[in-house]
Structures are given as structure tokens and as C-alpha cells.
Design a protein around this motif. Structure first.
Motif, PDB file in Angstrom:
ATOM      1  N   UNK A  83      41.473  39.268  14.508  1.00 36.93           N
ATOM      2  CA  UNK A  83      42.728  40.316  14.336  1.00 36.93           C
ATOM      3  C   UNK A  83      43.814  39.724  15.192  1.00 36.93           C
ATOM      4  N   UNK A  84      43.776  39.611  16.141  1.00 35.02           N
ATOM      5  CA  UNK A  84      44.440  39.914  17.672  1.00 35.02           C
ATOM      6  C   UNK A  84      45.308  38.673  17.322  1.00 35.02           C
ATOM      7  N   UNK A  85      45.525  37.325  17.178  1.00 33.53           N
ATOM      8  CA  UNK A  85      45.907  35.907  16.855  1.00 33.53           C
ATOM      9  C   UNK A  85      46.649  36.463  14.996  1.00 33.53           C
ATOM     10  N   UNK A  86      46.446  37.252  14.770  1.00 39.85           N
ATOM     11  CA  UNK A  86      46.566  36.852  13.185  1.00 39.85           C
ATOM     12  C   UNK A  86      47.105  38.505  13.236  1.00 39.85           C
ATOM     13  N   UNK A  87      47.894  39.225  14.279  1.00 41.77           N
ATOM     14  CA  UNK A  87      48.209  40.197  14.651  1.00 41.77           C
ATOM     15  C   UNK A  87      48.368  41.921  13.800  1.00 41.77           C
TER      16      UNK A  87
END
Length: 588
Positions: A83-87
Motif C-alpha cells: 500500500x505504501x509503495x503504491x501510494x
């Protein structure tokens, strides 16, 4: 066509191991995660482009990771990491304080803090450029920052820590980020160039790193600019041409020409630099930095302070062997004065040219100064030794004459005549047995014969004549030398009255001058250092000190100048002051 992503975004650090030049901070954060010692508020401060926001994001991503690796890095595989990597993460909130700096924005943030995270253990709030918050917003944020909910962690980032209220600073763990070192920046740029299949010299990368001034983001932006200009094959010449950086070979050539005293070559090189469009002030700063690096290269222990490539570093070491420390010190002094006066100069180019001419004359000036100093020492030795030899010659002459008289009465007259000739030979050089420097040079520095019994004339010609007379350090001789000082140095009547109004007191190595009023004390203090040095030379005592003492005895009013006389008369007859004021009179 594939969208281009700048290197600063494409190669932005995504793990603690990829952060450049901040090992102490990343180690501290990893240990805090390892020991579960997480604070509720952090403050990341430092210059631009050193990794403050990147470290905040990595920290937020890692503490919410459900499968932390053995070296305490995020796994990039769990739902939180994806979720963090995909903003699209709802656990990590970023706020730009530059545009959200009001009390209402902080109130909205406070209301949002109360909501617990849906995935992971913590809600992290990254507030960038936090120093832009208003004072009211800071005050509204204080209570929440001090006692947030257990799931909330604040990470504040700023480039200007001094603008943040002390009450905010006291509630945070503060991490000071360092500027990226040139060596670290070069290594990182080499790694990126390899990934991008770009061929570039190490010297060119060094110039890029120095131009970035410690900011990794700036270095990557410059790298992209150079690649757009030169393509995949980049040389040192391409870099300095695109960045408008002066080639350091000019600095090496200017210093070499200055060492040889070639003023013409130096001025010609300066003209070439100006024709290429370089700023004069930038050139002065660059030459000063170059000479600083040459000075650093003089010592093996300080070579590491040079932030250049190994090949260039060797050039500095080689030039340092040809330069003396005195030359480098004097060159830095000259260039510093040029740097200070550049902006106020009406003709900056002439100022730089004069400074470079001075650089080229340093070696020659040192040689002339050494030669003159050597000659002065020889002349002083002649004067001193001549005075010491005179008494011995005089005693020899007197003894010889006495022995001749005792031996024969008939031979007394010629012997006495001979003795007189020997004694009078010391007087032939002038008053008080002084030495003529011109005669000394012509005769090959021979010791002259001196008669110390000759009377010292009232009129003193030079300070050398005064010093040549050997006297004892007592009250009478000190008082006499005070008069000599006035006459030799050409002092005013006020100074003469101040020095001779009372006889001095001699206590140990102190000369105490009694004055009648504070004005006389001020007159003496104006020449105190000069007088003190004069007495030390005359009496050959380096420990002599001059002091003033206000005499308690009542003295009559002394008139010094025309103004003093007029003021004195005005007290007797006030009409004189009105007369002077009415007719605008003044002294001639």
C-alpha cells in the motif's frame, strides 16, 4: 514513448541501506525499531536534499511492516508495504506545512489523529517544512504533540530549526542530518551512471558533487542535465562547459607563474578567463580555495581534507612542494583583501589584476627584504661593536702614555704626542664617536675608533646617535633621554611640557612620570608606546615600563595653546568671549 522520470525520483531511497551519507541516523532509527523504543515525535532537520523526508517515509513504512527482515528493513511484500509503495496507504499521512499553516489546518489534523489505523500498528504523520507553521498553529499543536494517542507518531521535517518554537523542540527527538560528503556523492553517482549505462570520468563526477554543495537531490538533477547535454559519454570538458565551471588547470598555471614572477603570463591568463565569461568574484573565490588546498597538501596529515579525486589530489601535492608556507599565507591574505573589497570597488577587474601582480611579487619582495635585513644587521653590529671597542682603545692609549713618561723625561713629549694621536683618532668619525654608515660601507665594515670622553652635543641629529651613548639607568640619565626623545622625534610643545614638567621616578624597571593634570597624562599616553620602545633601545633593557602618576601637589595654571590662553583671559574678562562670538573671530 516511455515517460522520463528524473533520477532524484527514480533512485529515491526506499530502505535504510540506500540512504546516502546518514549512517548514524539510520542506525539509530533501526535500533529504536529493534528495541521497540519508538518516540511519539521526531524532528528531522538539516540542509535541503540530504534525505530528511525520505528517511521519514522509510521509517514510517518499516514500523508498520508485518514481516521485518533480520537487518530491520521493510519486506516490501506485506499489505502495508504494498500500500505504501503504491501510494494508497491510509496509515501514513503527509502534510505540507508551507501551504497548510493555519490554526484550522492543525485542528483538522488533530481530529484526524484520533482515528486508529486500519492496517498496521501506527498512524504516522509526516509534516514537511514545519517551520512554516504560524505561531498560533504551533500553540494549537502543542498539546497533541506532547500527549498523542498511542497509535500516533509525528515526524517533523525542516531546513530551519531555529524558527521552531522551543516548546516544540522540547517535545521531539531531534536528528540533525549532515551534508552529503563529496566522496559519498561521487560513489552514489557512479552507481547510478552504471545502472543508466552512462560513461563518465571520476573528475567530472567530482565537479558535479562539489557543485551540488552537499545536496544529493541537486547532484542527481545536475547529472540529468549533463546527460541531456552530452549523451551517454560524458567527459570532464563537457561538465565544466555545461556548468560554467572554471577549469582548475588555470589555477595551477596562475600559481606556477606567480612563483616565477611572470606578471605578464598571469594577466594574459586572467584575460582568457574573462573572455570565457567567468565572473571575477567567482574567480577570486576559486583561486583562494585552490591556494587553501595547496596549503592543505603541504602536510601528509591534512591531505585528506581535500575533496577532490586522487589524480587531482596528486597535482596539489606536487605544487605544494614548490610553494613555501610564507608564500601561501601571503597569497591568502592578498586574495582575502581582494574578496572583501570587490563589491565596493569601482573597477573590479583592476582590483583583481593588482592582486595578481602582488601575488607575482611575493617571492621577489621576500628576497629583497631578507637582503635589506641582513645589511641592517651588519650595520647595527658595526655601530654597537664600535662603541664597545672605543673605551678599550682609550685605556690602552692612556697606559702607554703613562709608561712612556715614567721611562724617560726626555722622551715625554713625543710619547705624549703619540698618545694624543691615538686618543684623538676616536674623535675623527664625528660627534660622540658616531659611525658614518657611508664610510663603513666604503672601508669594508671596519670597526671605527671611538672616543667616549668627548662631550655629547646639545643638538641630537638622529636616534642612532642617542642610542650609541652607553648610560646607566637612573633618574638623571632617564630625564636626559626624555629630552633627547622630544628633540629626536620632533614632538610638540605640549608633549615636551608633559614629559619634563617634573623629574621622573625610577623604581626597579619602571619609569614613573608625574603629571600635573589629566591632560598631560593623555599627552603622554599618546606617545607612551613609542617612548617605551625608545627607552628600551637606549638603555638596552627590554623590561622597561612607562607609567604616569597624577601629582597631588597644587600647581599653578599652565597655559599651553592659543585656545587655552584665550579661555584663561575670558575668565578674567568675559567681554572677550562676546567679542569673539559677535565678530566670528578665530585664531590665525
Amino acid at each position: 514513448m516511455e515517460n522520463f522520470i528524473v533520477s532524484a525520483r527514480k533512485y529515491r531511497p526506499s530502505a535504510f541501506s540506500t540512504v546516502v551519507g546518514q549512517e548514524s541516523i539510520t542506525t539509530t532509527l533501526k535500533n529504536a525499531i529493534k528495541n521497540n523504543h519508538l518516540a511519539h515525535a521526531y524532528l528531522f532537520c538539516g540542509p535541503r536534499g540530504v534525505g530528511k523526508t525520505s528517511c521519514a517515509r522509510i521509517f514510517a513504512k518499516t514500523i508498520n511492516c508485518s514481516n521485518i527482515s533480520a537487518d530491520f528493513e521493510a519486506c516490501n511484500e506485506c499489505e502495508s508495504c504494498k500500500a505504501f509503495n503504491e501510494n494508497r496507504s491510509y496509515n501514513i499521512h503527509e502534510l505540507d506545512a508551507a501551504s497548510n499553516n493555519s490554526v484550522d489546518d492543525i485542528r483538522t489534523l488533530i481530529d484526524q489523529v484520533r482515528i486508529p489505523p486500519q492496517i498496521g500498528s501506527y498512524s504516522i504523520y509526516i509534516i514537511d517544512e514545519v517551520h512554516m507553521l504560524s505561531a498560533s498553529a504551533f500553540n494549537a499543536f502543542l498539546k497533541t504533540l506532547e500527549e498523542p494517542p498511542a497509535h500516533a507518531i509525528f515526524v517533523l521535517a525542516t531546513t530551519e530549526k531555529h524558527k521552531i518554537l522551543p516548546t516544540i523542540l522540547s517535545r521531539c527527538q531531534i536528528f540533525d542530518f549532515n551534508r552529503i560528503k563529496v566522496d559519498d556523492a561521487v560513489k552514489h553517482l557512479q552507481n547510478i551512471a552504471q545502472k543508466e549505462s552512462v560513461t563518465i570520468d571520476e573528475e567530472a563526477l567530482n565537479v558535479i558533487a562539489q557543485k551540488a554543495d552537499g545536496a544529493m537531490r541537486d547532484a542527481l538533477s545536475i547529472f540529468d542535465q549533463i546527460v541531456s547535454f552530452s549523451g551517454k559519454d560524458i567527459s570532464f570538458a563537457n561538465v565544466i562547459q555545461n556548468l560554467n565551471v572554471l577549469d582548475y588547470d588555470y589555477y595551477f598555471k596562475i600559481v606556477d607563474a606567480s612563483l616565477e614572477g611572470k606578471v605578464t603570463d598571469v594577466l594574459v591568463m586572467l584575460n582568457e578567463i574573462f573572455e570565457k565569461g567567468f565572473d571575477g568574484h567567482h574567480f577570486v573565490g576559486g583561486l583562494s580555495a585552490h591556494i587553501r588546498d595547496v596549503l592543505v597538501g603541504k602536510d601528509q596529515a591534512t591531505i585528506q581534507l581535500m575533496e577532490v579525486s586522487d589524480s587531482v589530489k596528486q597535482k596539489y601535492v606536487d605544487q605544494a612542494k614548490r610553494c613555501s608556507v610564507d608564500f601561501l599565507y601571503e597569497a591568502l591574505k592578498i586574495l582575502n583583501q581582494c574578496d572583501i573589497g570587490y563589491k565596493s570597488s569601482q573597477n573590479p577587474r583592476l582590483l583583481i589584476e593588482l592582486s595578481l601582480i602582488q601575488l607575482s611579487q611575493i617571492i621577489e619582495s621576500k628576497k629583497k627584504g631578507a637582503s635589506l635585513k641582513k645589511t641592517s644587521k651588519k650595520l647595527l653590529k658595526i655601530i654597537v661593536e664600535g662603541r664597545e671597542a672605543a673605551p678599550a682603545q682609550s685605556r690602552v692609549a692612556q697606559n702607554s702614555s703613562k709608561q712612556a713618561v715614567k721611562s724617560s723625561n726626555t722622551a715625554a713629549k713625543p710619547v705624549t704626542t703619540q698618545a694624543k694621536q691615538v686618543v684623538s683618532s676616536g674623535r675623527s668619525n664625528g660627534h660622540m664617536g658616531t659611525v658614518s654608515i657611508k664610510q663603513a660601507l666604503q672601508k669594508g665594515f671596519q670597526k671605527p675608533k671611538v672616543d667616549t670622553q668627548s662631550k655629547y652635543q646639545n643638538k641630537k641629529g638622529t636616534e642612532a646617535e642617542v642610542i650609541a651613548e652607553t648610560v646607566e639607568f637612573d633618574q638623571a640619565h632617564v630625564f636626559k633621554k626624555l629630552k633627547d626623545f622630544i628633540q629626536v622625534k620632533g614632538k610638540s610643545d605640549r608633549v615636551r611640557l608633559a614629559l619634563t614638567v617634573n623629574k621622573p621616578q625610577v623604581v626597579d624597571h619602571k619609569v614613573i612620570l608625574q603629571v600635573s593634570n589629566p591632560l598631560q597624562g593623555d599627552d603622554i599616553n599618546g606617545v607612551k608606546i613609542e617612548l617605551q620602545n625608545f627607552l628600551r633601545r637606549v638603555f638596552n633593557k627590554s623590561e622597561i615600563e612607562v607609567e604616569t602618576k597624577l601629582s597631588k601637589a597644587k600647581t599653578t595654571k599652565r597655559v599651553f595653546t592659543d585656545t587655552d590662553r584665550f579661555n584663561y583671559l575670558c575668565k578674567q574678562n568675559p567681554v572677550l568671549g562676546l567679542l569673539k562670538q559677535k565678530f566670528s573671530l578665530d585664531f590665525e
